[in-house]
Design an enzyme around this catalytic site. Structure first.
Site, PDB file in Angstrom:
ATOM      1  N   ARG A   1      -5.693 -11.978  11.397  1.00 47.08           N
ATOM      2  CA  ARG A   1      -6.965 -12.334  10.751  1.00 47.08           C
ATOM      3  C   ARG A   1      -7.459 -13.697  11.215  1.00 47.08           C
ATOM      4  O   ARG A   1      -8.670 -13.913  11.376  1.00 47.08           O
ATOM      5  CB  ARG A   1      -6.794 -12.300   9.231  1.00 47.08           C
ATOM      6  CG  ARG A   1      -6.701 -10.859   8.683  1.00 47.08           C
ATOM      7  CD  ARG A   1      -5.996 -10.853   7.347  1.00 47.08           C
ATOM      8  NE  ARG A   1      -6.020  -9.557   6.677  1.00 47.08           N
ATOM      9  CZ  ARG A   1      -5.226  -8.523   6.974  1.00 47.08           C
ATOM     10  NH1 ARG A   1      -4.356  -8.619   7.983  1.00 47.08           N
ATOM     11  NH2 ARG A   1      -5.297  -7.393   6.287  1.00 47.08           N
TER      12      ARG A   1
ATOM     13  N   LYS B   1       2.901   5.274  10.099  1.00 43.72           N
ATOM     14  CA  LYS B   1       3.120   3.896  10.543  1.00 43.72           C
ATOM     15  C   LYS B   1       3.553   3.909  12.019  1.00 43.72           C
ATOM     16  O   LYS B   1       3.364   4.896  12.711  1.00 43.72           O
ATOM     17  CB  LYS B   1       4.154   3.229   9.639  1.00 43.72           C
ATOM     18  CG  LYS B   1       3.663   3.032   8.205  1.00 43.72           C
ATOM     19  CD  LYS B   1       2.529   2.037   8.168  1.00 43.72           C
ATOM     20  CE  LYS B   1       1.995   1.820   6.774  1.00 43.72           C
ATOM     21  NZ  LYS B   1       0.790   0.997   6.758  1.00 43.72           N
TER      22      LYS B   1
ATOM     23  N   ASP C   1       5.579  -2.079   3.847  1.00 42.11           N
ATOM     24  CA  ASP C   1       6.303  -2.340   5.096  1.00 42.11           C
ATOM     25  C   ASP C   1       7.806  -2.519   4.872  1.00 42.11           C
ATOM     26  O   ASP C   1       8.586  -2.513   5.834  1.00 42.11           O
ATOM     27  CB  ASP C   1       5.715  -3.575   5.798  1.00 42.11           C
ATOM     28  CG  ASP C   1       4.301  -3.301   6.318  1.00 42.11           C
ATOM     29  OD1 ASP C   1       3.962  -2.116   6.516  1.00 42.11           O
ATOM     30  OD2 ASP C   1       3.545  -4.263   6.520  1.00 42.11           O
TER      31      ASP C   1
HETATM   32  C1  S3P Z   1      -1.585  -4.507   7.296  1.00 43.74           C
HETATM   33  C2  S3P Z   1      -1.779  -3.551   6.331  1.00 43.74           C
HETATM   34  C3  S3P Z   1      -0.832  -2.439   6.112  1.00 43.74           C
HETATM   35  C4  S3P Z   1       0.546  -2.769   6.684  1.00 43.74           C
HETATM   36  C5  S3P Z   1       0.476  -3.309   8.078  1.00 43.74           C
HETATM   37  C6  S3P Z   1      -0.379  -4.557   8.132  1.00 43.74           C
HETATM   38  C7  S3P Z   1      -2.626  -5.535   7.471  1.00 43.74           C
HETATM   39  O1  S3P Z   1      -1.307  -1.277   6.770  1.00 43.74           O
HETATM   40  O2  S3P Z   1       1.371  -1.631   6.638  1.00 43.74           O
HETATM   41  O3  S3P Z   1       1.767  -3.612   8.567  1.00 43.74           O
HETATM   42  O4  S3P Z   1      -2.376  -6.544   8.153  1.00 43.74           O
HETATM   43  O5  S3P Z   1      -3.715  -5.365   6.913  1.00 43.74           O
HETATM   44  P1  S3P Z   1      -2.450  -0.323   6.135  1.00 43.74           P
HETATM   45  O6  S3P Z   1      -3.719  -1.083   6.091  1.00 43.74           O
HETATM   46  O7  S3P Z   1      -2.520   0.846   7.075  1.00 43.74           O
HETATM   47  O8  S3P Z   1      -1.955   0.055   4.788  1.00 43.74           O
END
Ligand code: S3P
Length: 432
Positions: free
Chosen positions: A30, A346, A319
């Site tokens: 981000r 995932k 996660d």
């Molecule tokens: C993440 C959101 C999650 C997570 C991923 C990182 C993020 O995924 O599992 O490791 O940085 O916004 P999802 O948005 O698919 O739930």
């Protein structure tokens, strides 16, 4: 011991030491994205330098963003959301779902043509969840299986804000839509089935954007302009989790993990450990860059089986669930995880890959559509595969501390996706 890409870990008597985990992966992605769209110079320290975040940097550079990285410090020179240029080649998000879903939001605001692809794993992961709302905002997206799988082509437009209810809880999709709103007209409302990690909300607020957040929705006036960021990325709770897990199941242990982000949207694993009879101490709790941070002290506990089915808890621990399944092998009784169908999409099908590994280590485990059950028992040792999934590799490395015999993990270099320094740090704790 390493042979080719296989790594072997012997059981140990004790884990001890103080370590610092690398910067948070979600926040690092981000920071690069927001830095790229905020006109001016953003300075980020403790950025995660790993394959996933470098996929984001690589794509942004192809779009014309200047990103200089020295050690874990980055300087991003943003040109504003409409300052990107048409890429002359294909954008490659590698293994990173976060890069792909978020960049699709940005590409959709651009009056140019782009193509996005990813590695073998990412090309099997569902993208309809982001393509549908972006198309409703006015973007023109195409891809395999009616715009569900990469590669994607995107022809951006001047988008309009929409009122969108996400069918699946996803912070990646929410973030892609929030960033897309900065290049759109009108108002953007994003409704979540259960709250997901809110790093983007916090970071956009820190960069001067008015984001209204309630329990179930995020509301933004479109076309707001973020200011450049100066921030230190907290340590990644999801990386710390492997050391927490190893310390909990170790025969004896005393571990301190310093400077770890403990955003409530990320720490469901701590609640699950409590449910299983384990606990950690949060010391020196403080705020950094708008995020709660603490040092985490870990000591062993005898875990007991539990049922994990609450959807908001599942999202807050998404996660860490493969690690929970591995720890459940050391617990007394049976652990059942339900309502976790997201694990199937995932970096690997994490229900299948974690159950496969547990069975190979002599544990009784069973898959079902939306979860798995694991009977605690004797973790024998043996050879498992990471299936190219960083979190599967590290979850089984954690298991090795209290296994009866060595555990070998094939394709161990997958850890480079999120935690290239995992091995030396784990080794330092094991040499107590
Ligand atoms: C993440 C959101 C999650 C997570 C991923 C990182 C993020 O995924 O599992 O490791 O940085 O916004 P999802 O948005 O698919 O739930």
């Amino acid at each position: 011991m390493t042979t080719g890409d296989q790594q072997t870990f012997a059981p140990v008597e004790r884990l001890e030491g103080s370590i610092t985990v690398p910067g948070d992966k979600s926040i690092s992605h981000r920071a690069l994205f927001i830095g790229a769209i905020a006109p001016g110079i953003s300075t980020i320290s403790n950025l995660l330098i790993a394959h996933d975040t470098m996929s984001t940097a690589h794509c942004l550079r192809l779009l014309g963003t200047d990103i200089e990285i020295k050690g874990t410090d980055a300087v991003v020179t943003g040109k504003g959301i409409f300052g990107f240029r048409e890429p002359s080649g294909v954008l490659d998000a590698g293994n990173s779902g976060t890069t792909a879903r978020i960049i699709l939001g940005l590409l959709s605001t651009q009056d140019f043509f782009s193509v996005l692809t990813g590695d073998d794993s990412l090309r099997t992961r569902p993208m309809k969840r982001i393509a549908i709302p972006l198309t409703a905002m006015g973007s023109v997206i195409d891809g395999r299986d009616h715009a569900n799988y990469l590669p994607f082509s995107v022809r951006g437009r001047r988008l309009k804000g929409i009122d969108y209810t996400m069918p699946a809880a996803s912070a990646q999709v929410k973030t892609g839509l929030m960033l897309a709103s900065l290049g759109a007209k009108g108002t953007m409302i994003i409704r979540e089935p259960v709250p997901t990690r809110d790093h983007t909300e916090r970071m956009l607020a820190a960069s001067g954007i008015d984001v209204k957040v309630s329990d179930s929705a995020v509301v933004l006036a479109c076309s707001q302009k973020p200011l450049p960021l100066t921030m230190a990325v907290p340590g990644d709770f999801s990386s710390a989790a492997f050391f927490i897990g190893a310390g909990i199941i170790a025969r004896t242990a005393d571990i301190l993990i310093t400077n770890v982000g403990i955003n409530p949207g990320r720490t469901g694993f701590i609640d699950i450990l409590k449910q299983m009879g384990g606990s950690v101490e949060l010391l020196n709790t403080r705020f950094e860059a708008g995020e709660p941070v603490a040092d985490i002290r870990v000591r062993p506990a005898q875990l007991r089986g539990t049922v994990i089915e609450d959807r908001s808890l599942i999202v807050r621990a998404i996660d860490e669930l493969p690690l929970v399944a591995v720890l459940a092998a050391f617990a007394r009784g049976t652990t059942t995880i339900k309502n976790a169908e997201e694990l199937r999409v995932k970096e690997s099908d994490r229900i299948k890959t974690v159950v496969d590994g547990l069975l190979r280590l002599g544990i009784r485990a069973r898959e079902f559509r939306d979860g798995m059950s694991i009977e605690g028992g004797v973790v024998r040792g043996g050879t498992v595969s990471s299936f190219g999934d960083h979190r599967i590799a590290m979850a089984f490395a954690a298991a090795s501390v209290s296994a009866a015999q060595e555990i070998s993990i094939d394709n161990f270099s997958a850890v480079n996706i999120s935690f290239p320094g995992f091995l030396p740090q784990f080794t330092s704790l094991r040499q107590a």
